[in-house]
Design a protein around this motif. Structure first.
Motif, short mmCIF file in Angstrom:
data_model
loop_
_atom_site.label_atom_id
_atom_site.label_comp_id
_atom_site.label_asym_id
_atom_site.label_seq_id
_atom_site.Cartn_x
_atom_site.Cartn_y
_atom_site.Cartn_z
N LEU A 1 2.09 4.87 1.18
CA LEU A 1 2.25 5.65 2.53
C LEU A 1 2.51 7.03 2.09
N VAL B 1 6.36 4.84 15.80
CA VAL B 1 5.41 5.57 14.97
C VAL B 1 4.34 6.01 15.71
N ALA C 1 8.01 4.50 5.25
CA ALA C 1 8.23 3.76 6.19
C ALA C 1 9.60 3.63 6.82
N ILE D 1 8.59 -0.46 15.65
CA ILE D 1 8.83 -1.04 14.53
C ILE D 1 10.38 -1.43 14.50
N HIS E 1 -2.37 8.61 14.47
CA HIS E 1 -3.78 9.18 14.63
C HIS E 1 -3.79 10.35 15.65
N LYS F 1 1.85 -2.65 18.96
CA LYS F 1 0.86 -1.68 18.61
C LYS F 1 0.05 -1.25 19.83
N LYS G 1 0.73 -1.21 -0.10
CA LYS G 1 -0.05 -0.11 -0.05
C LYS G 1 0.73 1.15 0.16
N TYR H 1 11.36 -3.15 9.78
CA TYR H 1 10.18 -2.77 8.79
C TYR H 1 9.15 -3.50 9.43
N GLU H 2 8.95 -4.26 10.37
CA GLU H 2 7.75 -4.78 10.87
C GLU H 2 7.11 -4.33 11.92
N VAL H 3 5.64 -3.91 12.12
CA VAL H 3 5.08 -3.46 13.43
C VAL H 3 5.24 -4.48 14.35
N ASN I 1 3.01 2.69 17.75
CA ASN I 1 3.52 1.38 16.74
C ASN I 1 5.09 1.36 17.19
N1 CTP Z 1 4.94 2.05 9.62
C1 CTP Z 1 5.96 2.72 9.26
N2 CTP Z 1 7.24 1.90 9.12
C2 CTP Z 1 7.03 0.51 8.94
C3 CTP Z 1 5.78 -0.03 9.25
C4 CTP Z 1 4.79 0.55 9.41
O1 CTP Z 1 6.26 3.96 9.36
N3 CTP Z 1 8.24 -0.03 8.60
C5 CTP Z 1 3.71 2.70 10.02
C6 CTP Z 1 2.62 2.93 8.81
O2 CTP Z 1 2.83 4.04 7.99
C7 CTP Z 1 1.64 3.23 9.90
C8 CTP Z 1 1.70 2.68 11.39
O3 CTP Z 1 3.48 2.49 11.31
O4 CTP Z 1 1.21 4.60 9.84
C9 CTP Z 1 1.12 1.39 11.61
O5 CTP Z 1 1.54 0.43 10.53
P1 CTP Z 1 0.19 -0.65 9.99
O6 CTP Z 1 -0.05 -1.35 11.46
O7 CTP Z 1 0.88 -1.21 9.07
O8 CTP Z 1 -0.74 0.27 9.56
P2 CTP Z 1 -2.54 0.27 9.62
O9 CTP Z 1 -3.06 -1.14 9.56
O10 CTP Z 1 -2.91 1.39 8.55
O11 CTP Z 1 -2.54 0.72 11.20
P3 CTP Z 1 -3.83 1.18 11.89
O12 CTP Z 1 -4.85 -0.06 12.01
O13 CTP Z 1 -3.23 1.58 13.28
O14 CTP Z 1 -4.37 2.51 11.36
#
Ligand code: CTP
Length: 149
Positions: free
Chosen positions: A4, A14, A8, A83, A17, A91, A2, A86-88, A81
């Motif tokens: 951004l 992060v 990322a 990170i 909201h 949260k 998706k 690169y993975e969440v 979040n």
């Molecule tokens: N994010 C980031 N870098 C990453 C992974 C995630 O900056 N390597 C950021 C995403 O841009 C997002 C936030 O961390 O703003 C949460 O990521 P994710 O859970 O994947 O997004 P959503 O499902 O949109 O989160 P939510 O349900 O909390 O809105």
């Protein structure tokens, strides 16, 4: 993958909201001017939940409880979040605690908590809207009276 609005990050925190108008206040709490790592700030981004939202991404930093408590007072809808590679990996929604210690200053100039060596303490009487009662002088403060330490 998706799209951004703000790119990322590899490792760090992060704060998502954030009510858009509070974004720079949250940035001040996080002391981003002193961070040496990558810091990305987005404002007025589209959010299904809030209409418009702010987001702050700080590379290499895990936000601590004290910072989260301060953020809760000015951005009650914020999500954190964590990170890793690169993975969440974690949260959580920011929450206003029941007691605030060393976070907010009492607005009553005569309150003993404004003396040196006293750590201000408040009981949270209401979380929405925010209403804090000073543990020492028992006065109530609303959002507009809050001064973060
Ligand atoms: N994010 C980031 N870098 C990453 C992974 C995630 O900056 N390597 C950021 C995403 O841009 C997002 C936030 O961390 O703003 C949460 O990521 P994710 O859970 O994947 O997004 P959503 O499902 O949109 O989160 P939510 O349900 O909390 O809105």
């Amino acid at each position: 993958m998706k799209h951004l609005d703000v790119s990322a990050i590899k490792d760090g925190s992060v704060i998502d909201h954030i009510d858009s108008k509070s974004t720079l206040k949250v940035a001040d709490i996080l002391n981003i001017r002193n961070e040496e790592q990558v810091v990305l700030v987005g404002m007025n981004l589209t959010s299904k939940l809030l209409g418009k939202k702010g987001i702050i991404k700080i590379g290499g930093k895990i936000i601590d409880q004290k910072e989260a408590n301060k953020i809760a007072l000015i951005a009650p809808n914020a999500t954190v979040n964590i990170i890793k590679d690169y993975e969440v990996v974690k949260k959580f929604k920011i929450a206003v605690p029941d007691v605030l210690e060393g976070i907010v200053k009492c607005f009553n100039p005569n309150c003993v908590s404004n003396d040196i060596n006293v750590v201000p303490k408040f009981n949270v009487a209401s979380k929405n809207p925010i209403k804090l009662q000073c543990h020492y002088c028992e006065r109530f403060m609303g959002t507009q009276d809050i001064q973060l330490i």
